[in-house]
Scaffold this active site. Sequence first.
Site, PDB file in Angstrom:
ATOM      1  N   LYS A 186       0.841  -1.346   0.138  1.00  0.00           N
ATOM      2  CA  LYS A 186       0.066  -0.028  -0.018  1.00  0.00           C
ATOM      3  C   LYS A 186       0.693   1.178  -0.073  1.00  0.00           C
ATOM      4  CE  LYS A 186      -4.434  -1.483   1.425  1.00  0.00           C
ATOM      5  NZ  LYS A 186      -5.820  -1.424   2.250  1.00  0.00           N
TER       6      LYS A 186
ATOM      7  N   LYS B 117      -6.997 -13.290  -9.122  1.00  0.00           N
ATOM      8  CA  LYS B 117      -8.187 -13.473  -8.352  1.00  0.00           C
ATOM      9  C   LYS B 117      -9.439 -12.199  -8.770  1.00  0.00           C
ATOM     10  CE  LYS B 117      -8.611 -11.623  -3.884  1.00  0.00           C
ATOM     11  NZ  LYS B 117      -8.687 -11.232  -2.603  1.00  0.00           N
TER      12      LYS B 117
ATOM     13  N   LYS C 220     -12.400  -6.436  -6.021  1.00  0.00           N
ATOM     14  CA  LYS C 220     -13.108  -5.302  -6.235  1.00  0.00           C
ATOM     15  C   LYS C 220     -12.385  -4.102  -6.759  1.00  0.00           C
ATOM     16  CE  LYS C 220     -14.125  -5.256  -1.317  1.00  0.00           C
ATOM     17  NZ  LYS C 220     -12.974  -4.609  -0.585  1.00  0.00           N
TER      18      LYS C 220
HETATM   19  P1  ATP Z   1      -9.547  -5.501  -2.756  1.00  0.00           P
HETATM   20  O1  ATP Z   1      -9.574  -5.804  -4.183  1.00  0.00           O
HETATM   21  O2  ATP Z   1      -9.820  -4.250  -2.139  1.00  0.00           O
HETATM   22  O3  ATP Z   1      -8.256  -6.165  -2.019  1.00  0.00           O
HETATM   23  P2  ATP Z   1     -11.075  -8.080  -2.678  1.00  0.00           P
HETATM   24  O4  ATP Z   1     -12.292  -8.018  -3.502  1.00  0.00           O
HETATM   25  O5  ATP Z   1      -9.865  -8.727  -2.950  1.00  0.00           O
HETATM   26  O6  ATP Z   1     -10.756  -6.445  -1.999  1.00  0.00           O
HETATM   27  P3  ATP Z   1     -11.454  -8.351   0.233  1.00  0.00           P
HETATM   28  O7  ATP Z   1     -12.110  -7.039   0.783  1.00  0.00           O
HETATM   29  O8  ATP Z   1      -9.739  -8.544   0.639  1.00  0.00           O
HETATM   30  O9  ATP Z   1     -11.691  -8.489  -1.164  1.00  0.00           O
HETATM   31  O10 ATP Z   1     -12.069  -9.400   0.864  1.00  0.00           O
HETATM   32  C1  ATP Z   1     -13.448  -9.628   1.539  1.00  0.00           C
HETATM   33  C2  ATP Z   1     -13.597 -11.291   1.679  1.00  0.00           C
HETATM   34  O11 ATP Z   1     -13.964 -11.576   0.343  1.00  0.00           O
HETATM   35  C3  ATP Z   1     -12.565 -12.104   2.026  1.00  0.00           C
HETATM   36  O12 ATP Z   1     -12.854 -13.159   2.933  1.00  0.00           O
HETATM   37  C4  ATP Z   1     -12.063 -12.731   0.927  1.00  0.00           C
HETATM   38  O13 ATP Z   1     -11.463 -14.158   1.211  1.00  0.00           O
HETATM   39  C5  ATP Z   1     -13.317 -12.756   0.073  1.00  0.00           C
HETATM   40  N1  ATP Z   1     -12.855 -12.655  -1.454  1.00  0.00           N
HETATM   41  C6  ATP Z   1     -12.475 -11.655  -2.227  1.00  0.00           C
HETATM   42  N2  ATP Z   1     -12.305 -12.009  -3.367  1.00  0.00           N
HETATM   43  C7  ATP Z   1     -12.546 -13.237  -3.501  1.00  0.00           C
HETATM   44  C8  ATP Z   1     -12.479 -14.062  -4.671  1.00  0.00           C
HETATM   45  N3  ATP Z   1     -12.218 -13.681  -5.790  1.00  0.00           N
HETATM   46  N4  ATP Z   1     -12.935 -15.449  -4.456  1.00  0.00           N
HETATM   47  C9  ATP Z   1     -13.386 -15.728  -3.372  1.00  0.00           C
HETATM   48  N5  ATP Z   1     -13.448 -15.104  -2.138  1.00  0.00           N
HETATM   49  C10 ATP Z   1     -12.921 -13.676  -2.255  1.00  0.00           C
END
Ligand code: ATP
Length: 334
Positions: A115, A197, A200
């Site tokens: 970050k 992955k 968001k």
């Molecule tokens: P960012 O892009 O802001 O890092 P993110 O979409 O990766 O966010 P997080 O806020 O880090 O999501 O995660 C929230 C929850 O959603 C966590 O429990 C994480 O394991 C789950 N999660 C996020 N992306 C995935 C995915 N692609 N598949 C399965 N679970 C996910």
Amino acid sequence: MIGDKKVLFSGMQATGNLTLGNYLGALKNWVTLCDEYECFYSVVDLHSITVRQDPSELRQRARKLLTLYIAAGLDPKKNCLYYQSHVSGHAELAWILNCFTYMGELNRMTQFKDKSAKHADNINAGLFTYPVLMAADILLYQADVVPVGKDQLQHLEITRDIAQRFNAIYGDVFTIPEPYLGKTGAKIMSLQDPDKKMSKSDENANASVYLMDDPDAIMRKFKRAVTDSEGCVRYCEEQPGIRNLMDIYGACTGKTSAEIEKEFDGKGYGDFKMAVGESVIAVLKPLQERFAELEKDKGYLDGIIKENAEKAEYYALKTLRKVQKKVGFPERVR
Ligand code: ATP
Ligand code: LTN
């Protein structure tokens, strides 16, 4: 423990729009946990301001996320859904824990390194002590288990270290939390790059299906999804794109990969992509309808927000008072 139940804590940041990955990988499974655990799910807005935010946007996103928790099926009577900023104990405990955390430990955190590279113009102390606030979130409720993605395991590890250090000095104050490794949801990959992955914060909107996407957008994204070259619907190493679509279809319909292979035997990618899109639309439609209803009912939501914050505060204060006493703060005279 609360009553005869173990305690579970998790939180999400209200940054970005939630994706199908967040739903199938996290929210959908959270819904099933409230019978076994006393669950606390926080919208962690204190964490969000470690990165510069537009105030009105942050407020709107936070409310949207809390509404989505409920729309996704988390019953606010059975799960404590609240804003982190409504329970001042998070910040108070974080301060105390800061004094039990070493600079060297925080320096090793990979999320801080990532970050600060991304926000080089705003490497603030909050970003550095982010894991301590996260430790406070978890320890404040004496959580036994914490469902998190892999990227957060390092933060859970430092939480355990801080708790153990504190307990070694003051006796058994904190429950030592474990990562929740129960039945975890599918890991959903990007529709544009199946090695990455679905996330968001992905800048390519075609890579993710957002929970609020309308049916046309969903179908369009699946039609454009990157697939492979074998031309058949088969779950194998060589077809990461198809494997991801099969995972999504399976999670939305409950079908196994063998059943899916049979269903699409002799059919091409086109038919399969349509079916995946339709299965996702069918899952998201009731969620979106419930979200729209909840958004209209301001009074109901406000009531939930207040009640749940009060419940969270009750448990948070129990731990905080104990900690304050242990470290030697003067007793309160009532
Ligand atoms: P960012 O892009 O802001 O890092 P993110 O979409 O990766 O966010 P997080 O806020 O880090 O999501 O995660 C929230 C929850 O959603 C966590 O429990 C994480 O394991 C789950 N999660 C996020 N992306 C995935 C995915 N692609 N598949 C399965 N679970 C996910
Ligand atoms: N850092 C986490 C969000 C988060 C969290 C928590 C998760 C803040 N506090 C406590 C579990 C427990 C994230 O970015 N996903």
